[in-house]
Design a protein around this motif. Structure first.
Motif, PDB file in Angstrom:
ATOM      1  N   ALA A  46      64.223  24.257  49.468  1.00  0.00           N
ATOM      2  CA  ALA A  46      64.677  23.728  48.178  1.00  0.00           C
ATOM      3  C   ALA A  46      63.615  23.939  47.103  1.00  0.00           C
ATOM      4  CB  ALA A  46      64.998  22.244  48.317  1.00  0.00           C
ATOM      5  N   THR A  47      62.335  23.768  47.471  1.00  0.00           N
ATOM      6  CA  THR A  47      61.236  23.910  46.513  1.00  0.00           C
ATOM      7  C   THR A  47      61.033  25.374  46.119  1.00  0.00           C
ATOM      8  OG1 THR A  47      60.219  22.055  47.667  1.00  0.00           O
ATOM      9  CG2 THR A  47      58.846  23.225  46.097  1.00  0.00           C
ATOM     10  N   ASP A  48      60.995  26.254  47.110  1.00  0.00           N
ATOM     11  CA  ASP A  48      60.807  27.690  46.832  1.00  0.00           C
ATOM     12  C   ASP A  48      61.909  28.214  45.918  1.00  0.00           C
ATOM     13  OD1 ASP A  48      58.628  27.662  48.461  1.00  0.00           O
ATOM     14  OD2 ASP A  48      59.397  29.100  49.939  1.00  0.00           O
ATOM     15  N   LEU A  49      63.138  27.857  46.228  1.00  0.00           N
ATOM     16  CA  LEU A  49      64.268  28.382  45.447  1.00  0.00           C
ATOM     17  C   LEU A  49      64.241  27.836  44.029  1.00  0.00           C
ATOM     18  CD1 LEU A  49      66.989  28.245  48.224  1.00  0.00           C
ATOM     19  CD2 LEU A  49      66.158  30.313  47.074  1.00  0.00           C
ATOM     20  N   ARG A  50      63.843  26.574  43.897  1.00  0.00           N
ATOM     21  CA  ARG A  50      63.747  25.996  42.555  1.00  0.00           C
ATOM     22  C   ARG A  50      62.715  26.767  41.734  1.00  0.00           C
ATOM     23  NH1 ARG A  50      63.257  19.678  40.670  1.00  0.00           N
ATOM     24  NH2 ARG A  50      63.139  20.135  38.446  1.00  0.00           N
ATOM     25  N   GLN A  51      61.617  27.141  42.398  1.00  0.00           N
ATOM     26  CA  GLN A  51      60.586  27.911  41.681  1.00  0.00           C
ATOM     27  C   GLN A  51      61.119  29.270  41.231  1.00  0.00           C
ATOM     28  OE1 GLN A  51      57.133  27.765  44.223  1.00  0.00           O
ATOM     29  NE2 GLN A  51      56.590  25.746  43.392  1.00  0.00           N
ATOM     30  N   LEU A  52      62.053  29.806  41.999  1.00  0.00           N
ATOM     31  CA  LEU A  52      62.665  31.099  41.618  1.00  0.00           C
ATOM     32  C   LEU A  52      63.812  30.899  40.631  1.00  0.00           C
ATOM     33  CD1 LEU A  52      62.779  32.813  45.138  1.00  0.00           C
ATOM     34  CD2 LEU A  52      61.297  33.448  43.223  1.00  0.00           C
ATOM     35  N   GLY A  53      64.118  29.637  40.301  1.00  0.00           N
ATOM     36  CA  GLY A  53      65.208  29.339  39.364  1.00  0.00           C
ATOM     37  C   GLY A  53      66.580  29.521  39.998  1.00  0.00           C
ATOM     38  N   VAL A  54      66.634  29.459  41.329  1.00  0.00           N
ATOM     39  CA  VAL A  54      67.899  29.694  42.030  1.00  0.00           C
ATOM     40  C   VAL A  54      68.456  28.374  42.578  1.00  0.00           C
ATOM     41  CG1 VAL A  54      68.896  30.704  44.134  1.00  0.00           C
ATOM     42  CG2 VAL A  54      67.414  32.079  42.651  1.00  0.00           C
ATOM     43  N   LYS A  55      69.685  28.059  42.162  1.00  0.00           N
ATOM     44  CA  LYS A  55      70.357  26.867  42.702  1.00  0.00           C
ATOM     45  C   LYS A  55      71.219  27.278  43.881  1.00  0.00           C
ATOM     46  CE  LYS A  55      70.600  23.510  38.985  1.00  0.00           C
ATOM     47  NZ  LYS A  55      70.596  22.077  39.155  1.00  0.00           N
TER      48      LYS A  55
END
Ligand SMILES: [Zn+2]
Length: 462
Positions: A46-55
């Motif tokens: 969840a954290t990595d994807l948030r950093q990539l701006g991906v929901k």
């Protein structure tokens, strides 16, 4: 200068639109409530994807949500909440699995039973995450048509999973009143965490994206389980295989990955997502965002009755025309001059006992009025319509109604229910899952699904 710039932007946007957007639905079945390091894996994803701006969409099991709460993992709950939350049953692999108990039940009883078993889990996931889950998907291959009816009553509008029980061209479709992303065929994919296929997976993604883009747009479905990043074997396989039901005190923990190995897995997904993001046609979307990109389920009123009658007189199956799609059920309602509304398919197989070639118009009109009253009364289609004490099966009635000229006696026509072909004929492979009892097959569920396929139609992008 500004004008030239605007023109360039306009041309670029038009080019992408003509090519069609590719929507990537990335989802995680968040289910392992036995091994605590799976909680950390979910947090990291969840954290990595948030950093990539991906929901993305996390479909959470009821017991998993309760365990997160019990273990005080507010950090995990908060991180997942930034994404979207779906529902993935209350206990996942503790028997009986949904298909196992629903196989023994009819459509209506099964829907009630699914609700009875699942409402508490849905309530817990909603309470713990503070949001209503947007979608549901079955554990393993434990799919059943009765869940459609139950889910609608539980306020869940979308079915998100993968399986081959029912489908429409490997793209989203409507079925039983729900928006389905299922049976995605060549458009379901992932980069393997354990096989060295990263380059091949990227190529496969590019090919699928180009293919969908050329067709005017479409959906790629990518799924993982957070536990895959933490363990080398599934938490349920080591405990509940072939219908086993050990006491919680006996539950075994799955084999855990080393820290380095887990890190390697996270890097694979990060690189894979970055690869997808580099494609200008690609947009990552959550389950509910995707659903909003599609035309609403009910057709508008501007549908050509002639065209519908031509189709339904010959064969009963969905029709897609001018960015509108119609299910056989919707077309039947239109032929009966009813307003578009959500209906379910028949709950049993109807038979034609009437053996005449034509029907007295008064009797046929009476049958029509009765069919309309049935549909309005129950919100579903009848299995057959009555002509005095004789019956016409629903497909024969639909074909006869569609071909009727409105003059003289009504000529009986045989129906051809082609919508049935959208449902698999393999009751064994479709339900193959290590958690199901050995040799499990569920032809009854596919039979019920064929009846419900009156309501099936491809979904159309806006
Ligand atoms: Zn699962």
């Amino acid at each position: 200068m500004i004008r030239v710039l605007l023109l360039v932007v306009f041309l670029f946007v038009s080019a992408v639109q003509a090519q069609g957007r590719v929507y990537v639905l990335l989802w995680f079945d968040t289910e392992d409530y036995i091994e605590p390091s799976s909680d950390d894996a979910a947090l990291r994803l969840a954290t990595d994807l948030r950093q990539l701006g991906v929901k993305s969409t996390f479909k959470v099991v009821g017991e998993k949500a309760r365990m997160l709460e019990k273990r005080g993992r507010k950090d995990v709950i908060e991180a997942l909440r930034w994404h979207e939350i779906g529902y993935h049953t209350n206990f996942h692999s503790v028997p009986p699995a949904p298909a196992v108990y629903l196989r023994t039940m009819d459509y209506l009883t099964g829907a009630d039973e699914f609700m009875r078993r699942e409402q508490a889990g849905l309530k817990d996931v909603s309470r713990i995450f503070g949001v209503k889950p947007s979608c549901y998907g079955q554990p393993g291959s434990s799919w059943a048509p009765q869940t459609n009816s139950a889910l609608r009553r539980m306020g869940i509008p979308m079915y998100l999973d993968e399986g081959s029980h029912v489908g429409a061209g490997h793209q989203p479709f409507w079925f039983g009143g729900l928006f389905y992303v299922f049976d995605m065929g060549p458009y379901v994919m992932r980069a393997s965490l354990d096989q060295d296929d990263f380059e091949a997976s990227c190529k496969k993604f590019d090919q699928a994206a180009a293919d969908l883009s050329a067709k005017g747009g479409g959906v790629i479905s990518i799924y993982y389980h957070p536990c895959e990043f933490a363990t080398t074997e599934f938490w349920d396989g080591v405990n509940f295989s072939h219908g086993a039901d050990p006491a919680p005190a006996e539950w075994k923990r799955p084999h855990v990955r080393t820290k380095e190995d887990s890190e390697r897995c996270h890097q694979i997904l990060n690189r894979y997502v970055k690869h997808a993001l580099a494609n200008p046609a690609v947009r990552f979307v959550t389950a509910s965002q995707l659903m909003a990109l599609y035309q609403p389920q009910l057709p508008g009123s501007k549908v050509d009755r002639r065209m519908v009658a031509d189709q339904m007189a010959g064969r009963q199956t969905f029709l897609v025309v001018n960015k509108t799609s119609l299910s056989a059920a919707e077309m039947l309602l239109l032929l009966l001059e009813m307003e578009p509304r959500l209906v379910e398919g028949p709950v049993s197989e109807g038979k034609t006992t009437y053996d005449g070639d034509s029907i007295d118009r008064r009797r046929f009109d009476k049958a029509k009025t009765d069919a309309i009253a049935f549909i309005n009364g129950y919100g579903r289609l009848p299995a057959a319509v009555w002509l005095g004490s004789e019956t016409l099966s629903l497909e024969d009635f639909a074909a006869t109604l569609a071909a009727d000229t409105g003059n003289g006696p009504v000529v009986v026509r045989k129906g051809k229910a082609e919508f049935r072909d959208s449902v698999s004929k393999d009751p064994e492979k479709t339900f193959g899952w290590v958690i199901h009892p050995k040799g499990f097959r569920a032809p009854e569920l596919l039979e019920l699904a064929r009846l419900q396929a009156w309501t099936l139609k491809p979904a159309v992008l806006k």
